[in-house]
Design a protein around this motif. Sequence first.
Motif, PDB file in Angstrom:
ATOM      1  N   GLY A  90       0.796  -1.221   0.000  1.00 44.60           N
ATOM      2  CA  GLY A  90       0.000   0.000   0.000  1.00 44.60           C
ATOM      3  C   GLY A  90       0.825   1.265   0.000  1.00 44.60           C
ATOM      4  O   GLY A  90       0.406   2.284   0.556  1.00 44.60           O
TER       5      GLY A  90
ATOM      6  N   VAL B 123      -6.897   4.684   1.185  1.00 43.44           N
ATOM      7  CA  VAL B 123      -7.459   3.503   0.528  1.00 43.44           C
ATOM      8  C   VAL B 123      -8.834   3.867  -0.035  1.00 43.44           C
ATOM      9  O   VAL B 123      -9.719   4.271   0.715  1.00 43.44           O
TER      10      VAL B 123
ATOM     11  N   TRP C 157      -9.369  -3.997   2.395  1.00 43.05           N
ATOM     12  CA  TRP C 157      -8.032  -3.769   2.931  1.00 43.05           C
ATOM     13  C   TRP C 157      -7.737  -4.837   3.979  1.00 43.05           C
ATOM     14  O   TRP C 157      -8.357  -4.872   5.041  1.00 43.05           O
TER      15      TRP C 157
ATOM     16  N   ARG D  71      -5.234  -6.133   6.597  1.00 45.25           N
ATOM     17  CA  ARG D  71      -4.081  -5.682   7.378  1.00 45.25           C
ATOM     18  C   ARG D  71      -3.233  -6.886   7.805  1.00 45.25           C
ATOM     19  O   ARG D  71      -3.206  -7.275   8.984  1.00 45.25           O
TER      20      ARG D  71
END
Length: 298
Positions: free
Chosen positions: A118, A174, A180, A182
């Motif tokens: 990212g 984002v 997303w 993590r």
Amino acid sequence: LLRRALESARCLYCYDAPCVNACPTEIDIPGFIRSIAQENVQGAAQKILSANILGGSCARVCPTEILCQRACVRNNAQECAPVLIGQLQRYALDHAGFGEHPFKRSPATGKRIAVIGGGAAGIGVIASLLKRSPGLRISLIEPADTHYYQPGWTLVGGGAYAQGDTARPMAGLVPPGVEWLRTRVERVDPEARRLLLEGGDSLEYRNLIVCPGLRLAWERIEGLEETLGRNGVTSNYRYDLAPYTWELVRGLRGGKALFTQPAMPIKCAGAPQKAMYLSCDHWLREGVLQQGIAIRGC
């Protein structure tokens, strides 16, 4: 505010604007400047972010003087100066005041794209894909909660940029609707089109984009890890060290300054040279460059 209004009024809003052609992300520059002139700052920010989701960071570090501003039709002897596009872009993003993410997702297409990493590359490519096909199903695998704009660290080390401006919450960058995760990727199984994630989970994909960045192997140079950040040894490749670079540059009034250019692959081949050029520019302006500072590169 008055200064920004006057500067935006200088734009001719060219139809076939050369500044747009000079912009790497093709931002609608006349469009967002017109919005500023019409006191529609949020609309200006929307136009910028629709072309470049990292428009706020780029407004601070992009070399506009050799890109869009150099191409500006007012950049001639008669006009004396181009429209200050970079400053207007920064103004728009700093004062937009979005209460939520400015973009909405279209209906999903069912086609999953997995993106590993990212950073600027990962977030940038996701934003670009969604701009062209808003219904894509995208999963981002990135464990960090903070996004670091690493190109800015060279400018921090040269005293031209604030350290804090290179770090932003990942959640604010984002795009909405992106899954997303993590976590970290432990293994890629290309035959099965599957990612094996940390903790034992897996993720199937149709297309995979890999941009995790490079790990800095400080341990490959004996003694380097122990002395970084002290004894006059620094690097602009680390968030916490870039301010120390500027501290050393400001404090040096004489002696030898050694700049290293590591062999490829490295994160940015130009960063070591930019560190040297920015340092030399400071010493030149301080009047000490030719009076006792010896520059060496290796």
